[in-house]
Design a protein around this motif. Structure first.
Motif, PDB file in Angstrom:
ATOM      1  N   ALA A 158       0.828  -1.197   0.000  1.00  0.00           N
ATOM      2  CA  ALA A 158       0.000   0.000   0.000  1.00  0.00           C
ATOM      3  C   ALA A 158       0.867   1.254   0.000  1.00  0.00           C
ATOM      4  N   ALA A 159       1.980   1.234   0.740  1.00  0.00           N
ATOM      5  CA  ALA A 159       2.843   2.414   0.826  1.00  0.00           C
ATOM      6  C   ALA A 159       3.497   2.710  -0.523  1.00  0.00           C
ATOM      7  N   LEU A 160       4.012   1.682  -1.185  1.00  0.00           N
ATOM      8  CA  LEU A 160       4.628   1.886  -2.501  1.00  0.00           C
ATOM      9  C   LEU A 160       3.591   2.328  -3.521  1.00  0.00           C
ATOM     10  N   LYS A 161       2.423   1.720  -3.472  1.00  0.00           N
ATOM     11  CA  LYS A 161       1.346   2.103  -4.382  1.00  0.00           C
ATOM     12  C   LYS A 161       0.984   3.573  -4.191  1.00  0.00           C
ATOM     13  N   ALA A 162       0.877   4.009  -2.940  1.00  0.00           N
ATOM     14  CA  ALA A 162       0.538   5.406  -2.643  1.00  0.00           C
ATOM     15  C   ALA A 162       1.625   6.350  -3.144  1.00  0.00           C
ATOM     16  N   ALA A 163       2.884   5.982  -2.920  1.00  0.00           N
ATOM     17  CA  ALA A 163       3.991   6.828  -3.363  1.00  0.00           C
ATOM     18  C   ALA A 163       3.979   6.984  -4.884  1.00  0.00           C
ATOM     19  N   LYS A 164       3.755   5.877  -5.597  1.00  0.00           N
ATOM     20  CA  LYS A 164       3.728   5.924  -7.061  1.00  0.00           C
ATOM     21  C   LYS A 164       2.529   6.715  -7.579  1.00  0.00           C
ATOM     22  N   LYS A 165       1.394   6.519  -6.968  1.00  0.00           N
ATOM     23  CA  LYS A 165       0.145   7.138  -7.427  1.00  0.00           C
ATOM     24  C   LYS A 165       0.197   8.665  -7.359  1.00  0.00           C
ATOM     25  N   CYS A 166       0.919   9.219  -6.412  1.00  0.00           N
ATOM     26  CA  CYS A 166       0.951  10.673  -6.221  1.00  0.00           C
ATOM     27  C   CYS A 166       1.941  11.385  -7.141  1.00  0.00           C
ATOM     28  N   GLY A 167       2.801  10.650  -7.813  1.00  0.00           N
ATOM     29  CA  GLY A 167       3.806  11.250  -8.691  1.00  0.00           C
ATOM     30  C   GLY A 167       3.250  12.214  -9.727  1.00  0.00           C
ATOM     31  N   PRO A 168       2.235  11.827 -10.492  1.00  0.00           N
ATOM     32  CA  PRO A 168       1.700  12.741 -11.510  1.00  0.00           C
ATOM     33  C   PRO A 168       1.152  14.050 -10.927  1.00  0.00           C
ATOM     34  N   LEU A 169       0.559  13.985  -9.754  1.00  0.00           N
ATOM     35  CA  LEU A 169       0.034  15.192  -9.122  1.00  0.00           C
ATOM     36  C   LEU A 169       1.173  16.151  -8.749  1.00  0.00           C
ATOM     37  N   PHE A 170       2.263  15.586  -8.238  1.00  0.00           N
ATOM     38  CA  PHE A 170       3.440  16.392  -7.936  1.00  0.00           C
ATOM     39  C   PHE A 170       3.963  17.070  -9.195  1.00  0.00           C
ATOM     40  N   LYS A 171       4.144  16.281 -10.240  1.00  0.00           N
ATOM     41  CA  LYS A 171       4.736  16.805 -11.472  1.00  0.00           C
ATOM     42  C   LYS A 171       3.870  17.893 -12.096  1.00  0.00           C
ATOM     43  N   LYS A 172       2.571  17.723 -12.028  1.00  0.00           N
ATOM     44  CA  LYS A 172       1.648  18.698 -12.607  1.00  0.00           C
ATOM     45  C   LYS A 172       1.734  20.053 -11.891  1.00  0.00           C
ATOM     46  N   HIS A 173       1.928  20.044 -10.581  1.00  0.00           N
ATOM     47  CA  HIS A 173       1.882  21.281  -9.789  1.00  0.00           C
ATOM     48  C   HIS A 173       3.237  21.757  -9.279  1.00  0.00           C
ATOM     49  N   PHE A 174       4.314  21.082  -9.646  1.00  0.00           N
ATOM     50  CA  PHE A 174       5.648  21.436  -9.170  1.00  0.00           C
ATOM     51  C   PHE A 174       5.990  22.871  -9.564  1.00  0.00           C
ATOM     52  N   GLY A 175       6.261  23.729  -8.580  1.00  0.00           N
ATOM     53  CA  GLY A 175       6.575  25.128  -8.821  1.00  0.00           C
ATOM     54  C   GLY A 175       5.374  25.982  -9.171  1.00  0.00           C
ATOM     55  N   ASN A 176       4.181  25.373  -9.169  1.00  0.00           N
ATOM     56  CA  ASN A 176       2.956  26.082  -9.540  1.00  0.00           C
ATOM     57  C   ASN A 176       1.794  25.546  -8.697  1.00  0.00           C
ATOM     58  N   ALA A 177       1.981  25.565  -7.385  1.00  0.00           N
ATOM     59  CA  ALA A 177       1.010  24.935  -6.483  1.00  0.00           C
ATOM     60  C   ALA A 177      -0.005  25.911  -5.913  1.00  0.00           C
ATOM     61  N   GLY A 178       0.023  27.138  -6.357  1.00  0.00           N
ATOM     62  CA  GLY A 178      -0.901  28.123  -5.817  1.00  0.00           C
ATOM     63  C   GLY A 178      -0.382  28.707  -4.519  1.00  0.00           C
ATOM     64  N   LYS A 179      -1.126  29.642  -4.009  1.00  0.00           N
ATOM     65  CA  LYS A 179      -0.710  30.345  -2.803  1.00  0.00           C
ATOM     66  C   LYS A 179      -0.875  29.451  -1.573  1.00  0.00           C
ATOM     67  N   PRO A 180       0.196  29.301  -0.794  1.00  0.00           N
ATOM     68  CA  PRO A 180       0.093  28.476   0.416  1.00  0.00           C
ATOM     69  C   PRO A 180      -0.573  29.245   1.549  1.00  0.00           C
ATOM     70  N   LYS A 181      -1.001  28.500   2.549  1.00  0.00           N
ATOM     71  CA  LYS A 181      -1.539  29.091   3.771  1.00  0.00           C
ATOM     72  C   LYS A 181      -0.619  28.701   4.919  1.00  0.00           C
ATOM     73  N   MET A 182      -0.537  29.582   5.906  1.00  0.00           N
ATOM     74  CA  MET A 182       0.234  29.275   7.106  1.00  0.00           C
ATOM     75  C   MET A 182      -0.632  28.459   8.055  1.00  0.00           C
ATOM     76  N   LYS A 183      -0.044  27.445   8.645  1.00  0.00           N
ATOM     77  CA  LYS A 183      -0.730  26.695   9.694  1.00  0.00           C
ATOM     78  C   LYS A 183      -0.336  27.307  11.026  1.00  0.00           C
ATOM     79  N   ASN A 184      -1.317  27.545  11.877  1.00  0.00           N
ATOM     80  CA  ASN A 184      -1.078  28.109  13.212  1.00  0.00           C
ATOM     81  C   ASN A 184      -0.316  29.436  13.160  1.00  0.00           C
ATOM     82  N   HIS A 185      -0.530  30.214  12.121  1.00  0.00           N
ATOM     83  CA  HIS A 185       0.105  31.526  11.958  1.00  0.00           C
ATOM     84  C   HIS A 185       1.625  31.441  11.982  1.00  0.00           C
ATOM     85  N   ASP A 186       2.184  30.322  11.543  1.00  0.00           N
ATOM     86  CA  ASP A 186       3.627  30.101  11.556  1.00  0.00           C
ATOM     87  C   ASP A 186       4.140  30.108  10.109  1.00  0.00           C
TER      88      ASP A 186
END
Length: 189
Positions: free
Chosen positions: A1-29
């Protein structure tokens, strides 16, 4: 399951790498950022794990705990190095671990941009992209090399950072610096 999950997320990373939109701060940090890709990747990893292990106990960085009570525990960080991911620096990865009664049995670091995947299995070894690897015998922590993103992620008065790095390990590499020997005098006034 862990390897499957790691492989499955690759395309999402590649699509948004350097273009992930504006981040939000967690706990004002400002050192603790989250973005929509963090959330989407952790959601996908949880789905894959829960489809395989219905009662899995999961601790994730973005959504916290689920299904308390199992001896087995999945630990997730969908994007370790969110700042790097957001600005398009490939010094990030997905971390997935499985612990049994508090002892990590399997750990995965997945870096989909460089197509590198590290796998460690308790009492069996470690692999990089399917090829077995091992650490060098350095004869103690004072001869070890530690790599981290930045000393600035530690609190100004964080004695643990100094205690466990500079005092014990004179070779400290930061990914945002060139590779060189660094000692306490190089980094602290």
């Amino acid at each position: 399951a862990a390897l499957k999950a790691a492989k499955k997320c690759g395309p999402l990373f590649k699509k948004h790498f350097g273009n992930a939109g504006k981040p939000k701060m967690k706990n004002h940090d400002p050192r603790n950022l989250v973005n929509k890709i963090d959330l989407a990747i952790e959601t996908e990893i949880r789905k894959i794990i829960l489809n395989t292990f219905k009662d899995a106990k999961i601790i994730g960085e973005e959504f916290g705990r689920a299904n308390e009570g199992s001896d087995y525990q999945w630990i997730l960080d969908p994007i370790d190095g969110t700042s790097s991911f957001i600005i398009g620096r490939p010094t990030f990865g997905t971390l997935i671990a499985l612990a049994y009664k508090g002892i990590v049995q399997i750990g995965i670091v997945n870096q989909p941009i460089s197509n590198e995947r590290w796998l460690g299995v308790e009492n069996e070894g470690s692999w990089l992209n399917g090829k077995q690897i091992k650490s060098r015998n350095c004869g103690g922590l004072k001869h070890a090399v530690i790599s981290t993103t930045s000393q600035f992620f530690f609190e100004e008065n964080d004695s643990d950072f100094e205690k466990w790095t500079f005092l014990k390990c004179p070779f400290l590499i930061f990914s945002n610096k060139s590779l060189k020997k660094m000692t306490k005098k190089h980094l602290l006034p």
